[in-house]
Each structure stands twice: as C-alpha cells, then as structure tokens.
Scaffold this motif. Structure first.
Motif, mmCIF file in Angstrom:
data_model
loop_
_atom_site.group_PDB
_atom_site.id
_atom_site.type_symbol
_atom_site.label_atom_id
_atom_site.label_comp_id
_atom_site.label_asym_id
_atom_site.label_seq_id
_atom_site.Cartn_x
_atom_site.Cartn_y
_atom_site.Cartn_z
ATOM 1 N N UNK A 107 0.805 -1.213 0.000
ATOM 2 C CA UNK A 107 0.000 0.000 0.000
ATOM 3 C C UNK A 107 0.838 1.263 0.000
ATOM 4 N N UNK A 108 2.018 1.211 0.580
ATOM 5 C CA UNK A 108 2.910 2.372 0.592
ATOM 6 C C UNK A 108 3.709 2.503 -0.690
ATOM 7 N N UNK A 109 3.527 1.557 -1.601
ATOM 8 C CA UNK A 109 4.219 1.639 -2.882
ATOM 9 C C UNK A 109 5.676 1.250 -2.824
ATOM 10 N N UNK A 110 6.089 0.574 -1.750
ATOM 11 C CA UNK A 110 7.490 0.206 -1.624
ATOM 12 C C UNK A 110 7.841 -0.994 -2.494
ATOM 13 N N UNK A 111 6.893 -1.917 -2.641
ATOM 14 C CA UNK A 111 7.131 -3.124 -3.434
ATOM 15 C C UNK A 111 5.895 -3.393 -4.275
ATOM 16 N N UNK A 112 6.059 -4.212 -5.314
ATOM 17 C CA UNK A 112 4.945 -4.631 -6.130
ATOM 18 C C UNK A 112 4.286 -5.870 -5.552
ATOM 19 N N UNK A 113 3.052 -6.097 -5.963
ATOM 20 C CA UNK A 113 2.304 -7.217 -5.391
ATOM 21 C C UNK A 113 2.907 -8.552 -5.804
ATOM 22 N N UNK A 114 3.574 -8.595 -6.948
ATOM 23 C CA UNK A 114 4.153 -9.862 -7.399
ATOM 24 C C UNK A 114 5.322 -10.319 -6.527
ATOM 25 N N UNK A 115 5.870 -9.422 -5.690
ATOM 26 C CA UNK A 115 6.949 -9.837 -4.790
ATOM 27 C C UNK A 115 6.427 -10.734 -3.671
ATOM 28 N N UNK A 116 5.102 -10.727 -3.458
ATOM 29 C CA UNK A 116 4.531 -11.580 -2.405
ATOM 30 C C UNK A 116 4.459 -13.032 -2.823
ATOM 31 N N UNK A 117 4.470 -13.260 -4.106
ATOM 32 C CA UNK A 117 4.388 -14.631 -4.584
ATOM 33 C C UNK A 117 3.947 -14.662 -6.028
ATOM 34 N N UNK A 118 3.927 -15.830 -6.596
ATOM 35 C CA UNK A 118 3.511 -16.033 -7.974
ATOM 36 C C UNK A 118 2.596 -17.242 -8.034
ATOM 37 N N UNK A 119 2.157 -17.564 -9.238
ATOM 38 C CA UNK A 119 1.295 -18.728 -9.389
ATOM 39 C C UNK A 119 2.005 -20.003 -8.894
ATOM 40 N N UNK A 120 3.320 -20.017 -9.023
ATOM 41 C CA UNK A 120 4.070 -21.203 -8.618
ATOM 42 C C UNK A 120 4.079 -21.363 -7.103
#
Length: 817
Positions: A107-120
């Motif tokens: 939410x603070x724009x520090x990281x993108x949501x894809x850094x939380x995980x992927x489909x794998x």
C-alpha cells in the motif's frame, strides 16, 4: 548544454519555470492559473455496499460473481487471489481494509504485489486480486502503489463494476472521437485510474482533479523510473479533451489540458515578487511605477522592464548596500553596481549593459517628470540620477559594433545557406521516397532503395495494434546495419525540417510571424488574363503592422505542401489555439500551418521548436562539412540573409523595408551585410529617379490606363528562359543579360534550352581559345558559371513533386429549360 539554474530564493527556473514539490526537475507546467485539486467527495462511492470491514469470504465471493463474462475457472482463480491478498493484509494493524493496506509495504508503494508470490508459490496469480479490490472500491490506492503493478484489463473491469451509466456513456463518446486506438485506450484507462486513486465518482471529476492526477502521476513515475524521459510526461490529455467535448466541464474551462497548465500573464506584484526586495517601500514604488508604465507597453516589454529595474538594478543595489532606504545612490555604490552588472552570472561579459543603464536613467527622469504633476505621490522619491552624464558616451559607437558583428555573422552564414537548403531537401526527398516504397512492401519483404537493402518489419506491438484494429507505423530494418527505422516518423521530421527552412529562406519573415501563418494567410490575386499571383498576408507582430508580400514559386510550393499534408485525410486543417510565449495569451482557434499531431491533440510549433529543428540539422552537417562546426543558425539569420540578397540583387531598399515590415529604412540597412557607401549611393540614386518621374502632389487613385500598365508589367517580365523578378516600375538593370541576372527565375521546362546555350558557349570558348581572345574567354567562363548555377537550381525545383491542393472547380449552372 549547461544545467538549468534554480534561484535559491524564489524557486524559479530561469529556463523552464518553478520546481514542483517532490520533483527533481523544473517545469513551466507547474503553478498555472488553475490550481490542481483532487476530486472533492467526502464519501467514496460504494457500488456494492460498505466493504471496508466486510469478511474475506464475502469480498472473495463478489470478486467471483460481479464479472460473469469470464470462464468459471478464471472467476474462481480471481476469487482465490482476492482472498489471498486480504489474508496477507490481515497481518497488518488497522480496523478497516484500507487502514491495513496503508500500513503494508504494498500500500505504501514500496514493493509490487508480485513480490509476495507467484502462481508457482501461491497456486494463483496475485495481481487479479489487487485488481478486484480496486474495482470493488474496497481499497483506494495511491498513485505510487497503483503504478507499481501492471494490471491487465483493469479499465473494462472497473467500468463494469461501478453500477454507474456515466462511465459507459464516456466509453461511447471516446469511441466516437477521431483518435488513434492507443489514445482511446489511454482516455479510458486514465479516467478509471483517476476514479480509483482519488476515490471519486464520475460526476465528481473536475478539471482541477485531472491536473492533480497528471502531476501526481508524474511524481510517481519519477520515483519508479528515475532519469527516464517517460517519467516527465503529463498524461490525461485525451481524457480532458473527451470530457470537454461531452460538456462535462463548465464552458469557461480551457479546451486542452495544456492550456489550463500554462500560467498566463502575471500581475505586476507577481512579476516584482520574483526578486527578493527587502525594502517594502521601494517595492511599492516599483509596483506603482510599473503599473503606470504598463499603459504604454505590452506585457513582454513590461516583463523586461521589471527584470532591468527590480532584478538588475535594485536587487543588486540592496546586495551592495543592505541598509539602502531611498533612491539616493552614493557614487561609490553606483561604481560597484556598474562593475557588478558588467558580467553575467556565468562570468561572461554582458552585452546589454547599456540597456540596463538607460532603463535606470529613464526611471529617475520619469519620477522627476511625474513629481511635477503629482507631487503627493512621486515627490518623496525624487533623487539625483546616479548615472553620470558621460556614462553613455560612445553608445552610438557600441551599437555600430553590434551591427558590424551582425553583418559579419551574415557573411559567415550566407555561403553555407545553400548547403543547408540542399541538405534538408535531399533528406526529405529520400525519406519521402523510402516511405512510399516501404508502404508498398508486405511484411518481411526485402527491397532495395538507393543502393541500400531494407526489410519491412512488423514488431510484436504492431501485431497487437493490428488485432485491435489500430493503424501501425511503417517500420523497416536496414539489412546491412540491422538498424530498425520508424520511417514514417523520420519522414515527418524531415518534412518539417524542410518546410521550416524553406519558409524562412524564401519569405524573410520573423520566426513569430512564421509560427502565426494560417491557411487564411495565403491569398491570390487573379488578373484579367487569368494569371494568378500568390500573396502571403503577414499578421501584425513586432511593429503592429500588417503587410502583404508576393510569394515566389518556391515559397508557394512549400506552403502548398504544408496545406496538402494537413488535408491528406480529407479533413480541413484543425482549428487550434496558439499560445504567445511573449504576451502569455492564447489566440482564437485558427488553422495554423505549422502544427502537427502530438498524441491525442494537435500542437502548434513554437519558436523554440523551430530553433531546435535548425540546430539539429546544423549538428548533422557539422559531421560532414567543416563550415558548420561550431556554427549556429538562428531563424533571424535567414531573415538577414534574405534581406542582404534582396538588396544585393538590385531591389530598392525602401521596397525591401516594406517587404520585411520595417518602419525605418535604417533598420533594413542594419540587416544588409554590404558596404554602407554602396547602400547609400544606390538608395540616393533611386530617390533621385523617383523624384523626377513622380508628381509632387498627393497620391491619387490609379486610372484605368495606369492599372493596365501595372498588369502589363507582369507580361513584360516573361522572357525565354522563365520570368524576371524585378519589381514594378524598375527597368532591366542588366541590359537583358538574363543568364547572368540574379532576378531571372528559370522555368524547369526550359532545361533543354539551357543545355543548348551551354553547348553553344562551349563552342564559342573553343573558338576563343583558338584565336587567343583572352577577354572573350573570361566573359564566357563567367556566363557558364551563372548558367550552371541556374541549371542546378532549376533541376532541384523540378525534382519537387507537384502539390495538388484538391481545389474543386466551379460548377457551371445548367441552362434552364
């Protein structure tokens, strides 16, 4: 290029304007008349109810059920991604999902949501969950957080989830606009993004909210893509234009976002406050003085006067004498100030010192004069003028040195002008021919043009555009160097380079006058015998005088090519408003010739753009021609060379002054890089001749006989090889030696005749060599030089394709039965 200097006291960039908060670059689009403000809405729209504290299962079910157009598997995966994101946010403090979002790094724009995980790792793609939360209005992201993630199909899903008919009507209006597919998509995406990040409904979108969105978007991009040019782009132009055409904004709103961002004219107080003046009493005096002088001056002159007195004079006086409270300047302070203004901030010598000193002296003398009529207002400030009587001694000599430098500048550039003209013509001819050949080639086809092998190429982005039904640019690859070329873009650039140089070269107009040329500037005068004479109407500019100048065939060809280019799609020239960079005002919508499509809206050429065009060509020539190394052409150089060639060709100087729009013949003399005695002798001889043939009484209306003689003049100018360009009322000054005469304009149809004359001259030269006629040989060689130069010029004009403007013929009425 030197870095832009920022004033430490005012935050004003001397080149581009103020620096926006949070940005590392300056911009003239910061701080306009319309203040950016987000959409004012106390309550965020909730198309599916209050979801700020709803359960994870409820929100995940909505993410599945709201959009029914996708496959069951895709909808199920979207619900899983939404639930996974909400479970991740549950680990952060807060009572609502928005509070937990704001506390998270995503939410603070520090990281993108894809850094939380992927489909794998999670079993599902994570980004569809974020997209669903935005569209359902569960979360209102910041622009930085929004730009961190690339969300496919966000706009159509957002519109479908709002339960509001207005966004659908907006999409229909966008589809009806005459815009490229890319700009249509951008108009919809930008609106949906604005609604999501500002938490507003469609009805709450205002012009200031779009400006706020554009500036915030640029600030976010500058953090995500530091140093890249795309970060400095202002988005939202298409959205603004569509909303304005829909009538969504008040009638007083500017038609383009660019117009709303321009500051416009500043008040006298704002102009003075650009400079730190400590003494408020003197500040008030300067404001009153400028207010009174403004009655007689235009805005540009007032701004220059403020620069002279407020910045160069009083600001520096207070720097030298901090306790200065009145206008009584001590001689030692004046001497220090005089030494201070001798150099500019970069350490170079200031050329305009005399202008500053003259403005200061006029300031003191004006106060003396006004105090006699209004002593209660001005008498308290009357003081001895600090400028000594002999300070401006030698001003005339210094101004003559300036004229000499200008003449020397013209002499340096006049021999190089044909090289520049040939360069832009050759480059445009090559780009135009290559574009025509590339448009005929199929994808992957290899063809040869001008000795080089090319391949027509369609990139992956081009294939995507074709699938969307959008036009694709013409791209080719040089098979030898493997360089990918956007030939359509290069042809566009080459055309405007050629049109700019050609117009300045053949008209001698000021750069502001050229930028203000419209379709209506081209007029025609038709004689009784059917011959049409093209005229160019120059709008009042520097001297506030309108003038009409005859157009040469070369100038008419350039202007006709510009008109044809604008009208090639069967539409009239777009009506746009032009911003005057000097007076800071916008013109009425007019069909300006020097405009081109810039994104979603047409954009006018400004003088700075034309200067960049010329400088770019000079830098390219410097690599192959030593004469252009370290040399800079300006638009005014073309005007000076045009004037010099006119007068040197025998045109009376007072006629040249009329063509150039000069109020005084002396001004024209300053433009001509010839010896002064030649100009004086030529002009005095012409005046003497005129006094003998003209009546002494006032001018009267032309009689029928005189008008017939005037029209007969154009018939007498027709000669075997073409036409003579001598002005009306002047005889042939070269004893009909047309081949040598600079006033002869050779018709390209007579090129075979020139070949016959050249062959005859060569035979005569062989006979002269055999007989030993040295004088005859010199004369023949001189004639051959002129003949070959005119032949080359005629051949270059013959290579220019004919421009068909598509003017309809007059329909004759049928005979009534």
């Amino acid at each position: 290029m030197p870095e832009t200097q920022i004033s430490p006291t005012t935050g004003i960039s001397r080149r581009h304007g103020p620096v926006a908060e949070g940005l590392t670059f300056s911009s003239r689009f910061v701080g306009g008349a319309m203040q950016p403000e987000p959409a004012a809405d106390a309550v965020t729209p909730r198309p599916h109810g209050e979801l700020s504290t709803a359960s994870i299962s409820k929100i995940a079910r909505l993410a599945v059920d709201v959009w029914q157009d996708a496959a069951q598997v895709t909808r199920y995966q979207r619900g899983q991604a939404t639930a996974w994101i909400l479970e991740h946010l549950s680990d952060f403090p807060g009572q609502t999902w928005q509070e937990r979002w704001d506390a998270s790094p995503i939410g603070q724009g520090q990281v993108g949501v894809n850094t939380l995980g992927s489909r794998r790792t999670t079993g599902v793609a994570v980004s569809p969950g974020i997209r669903a939360l935005y569209c359902l209005r569960v979360i209102q992201p910041s622009l930085l957080a929004f730009r961190r993630n690339h969300l496919h199909h966000f706009a159509p899903m957002f519109v479908a989830a709002q339960n509001d008919p207005q966004p659908h009507k907006y999409e229909e209006h966008v589809a009806a606009q005459d815009l490229r597919m890319d700009h249509r998509r951008a108009a919809v995406i930008d609106l949906c993004t604005l609604l999501a990040v500002q938490g507003a409904a469609f009805a709450d979108v205002t012009a200031p909210s779009i400006l706020h969105f554009a500036h915030e978007n640029r600030r976010a991009r500058s953090l995500l893509q530091p140093g890249k040019q795309v970060a400095n782009q202002l988005i939202g132009h298409s959205m603004w234009s569509v909303l304005h055409s829909m009538g969504h904004f008040p009638p007083s709103t500017p038609t383009t976002m660019r117009a709303a961002m321009m500051r416009g004219q500043r008040t006298i107080e704002e102009l003075v406050d650009q400079y730190p003046i400590r003494n408020q009493a003197v500040r008030g005096l300067l404001i009153d003085y400028f207010q009174r002088r403004r009655v007689d001056l235009d805005y540009s002159s007032v701004k220059q006067l403020v620069l002279m007195l407020a910045h160069h004079f009083w600001e520096k006086v207070e720097r030298l004498s901090p306790g200065q409270g009145d206008l009584r300047i001590k001689p030692e302070t004046y001497a220090q100030w005089r030494e201070l203004i001798r150099l500019k901030e970069d350490g170079t010598t200031r050329i305009g010192q005399d202008d500053i000193v003259t403005s200061v002296r006029s300031f003191y003398y004006d106060l003396h004069t006004w105090a006699a009529g209004e002593p209660e207002r001005w008498a308290a400030w009357v003081a001895p003028c600090p400028v000594p009587p002999g300070e401006l001694h030698g001003l005339g000599t210094r101004r003559r040195r300036i004229t000499e430098r200008s003449a020397d500048r013209t002499r340096q550039r006049q021999p190089l002008l044909p090289v520049l003209v040939e360069h832009v013509e050759t480059r445009y001819d090559r780009a135009r021919a290559l574009l025509e050949r590339a448009d005929q080639a199929a994808e992957g086809e290899v063809f040869t043009h001008d000795g080089t092998t090319y391949r027509r190429v369609l990139t992956e982005s081009d294939h995507k555009k074709l699938r969307r039904g959008d036009a694709v640019p013409t791209r080719i690859r040089d098979e030898d160097s493997s360089v990918l070329m956007h030939i359509g873009k290069e042809e566009e650039s080459a055309f405007w380079d050629w049109a700019s140089v050609g117009t300045l070269r053949h008209s001698g107009v000021r750069i502001e006058e050229m930028c203000e040329l419209t379709h209506l500037s081209i007029r025609q005068y038709q004689r009784t015998n059917g011959e049409v004479i093209a005229l160019l109407v120059i709008a009042p500019s520097k001297t506030d005088r309108e003038r009409v100048i005859p157009m040469s065939a070369e100038l008419f060809h350039v202007d006709a090519s510009i008109i044809r280019r604008h009208a090639r799609r069967g539409r009239p020239i777009p009506l746009i408003s032009r911003h005057d960079p000097h007076d800071k005002v916008w013109s009425a919508p007019m069909p300006f010739l020097f405009q081109r499509q810039n994104g979603a809206t047409p954009k006018f050429f400004n003088p700075g753009t034309i200067q960049q065009v010329i400088s770019r060509r000079c830098r390219a020539l410097a690599e192959i021609h030593p004469g252009f190394r370290g040399l800079k052409f300006t638009p005014h150089d073309f005007r000076r060379i045009f004037t010099t060639e006119l007068v040197n060709s025998g045109l009376p100087i007072h006629i040249g002054a009329a063509l150039l729009g000069h109020l005084s013949v002396q001004t024209t003399r300053g433009y001509v890089a010839v010896f002064d005695e030649d100009v004086v002798r030529h002009y005095q001889a012409h005046l003497q001749q005129r006094r003998q043939i003209r009546p002494t009484h006032e001018y009267r209306d032309a009689t029928t006989q005189e008008w017939d003689e005037f029209e007969d003049h154009f018939d007498r100018r027709k000669v075997e090889l073409g036409s003579c360009g001598r002005p009306y009322g002047t005889p042939c000054q070269h004893e009909h030696a047309c081949v040598r005469c600079p006033m002869l304009h050779v018709n390209p149809k007579m090129l075979p005749r020139l070949a016959e004359l050249e062959a005859d001259l060569l035979d005569r030269r062989d006979r002269a060599e055999a007989e030993g006629w040295i004088g005859e040989i010199e004369g023949i060689d001189l004639t051959l030089t002129f003949l070959r130069a005119k032949r080359d010029e005629a051949q270059r004009r013959a290579q220019r394709p004919a421009v068909h403007l598509g003017i309809p013929t007059r329909h004759r009425p049928k005979d009534s039965k």
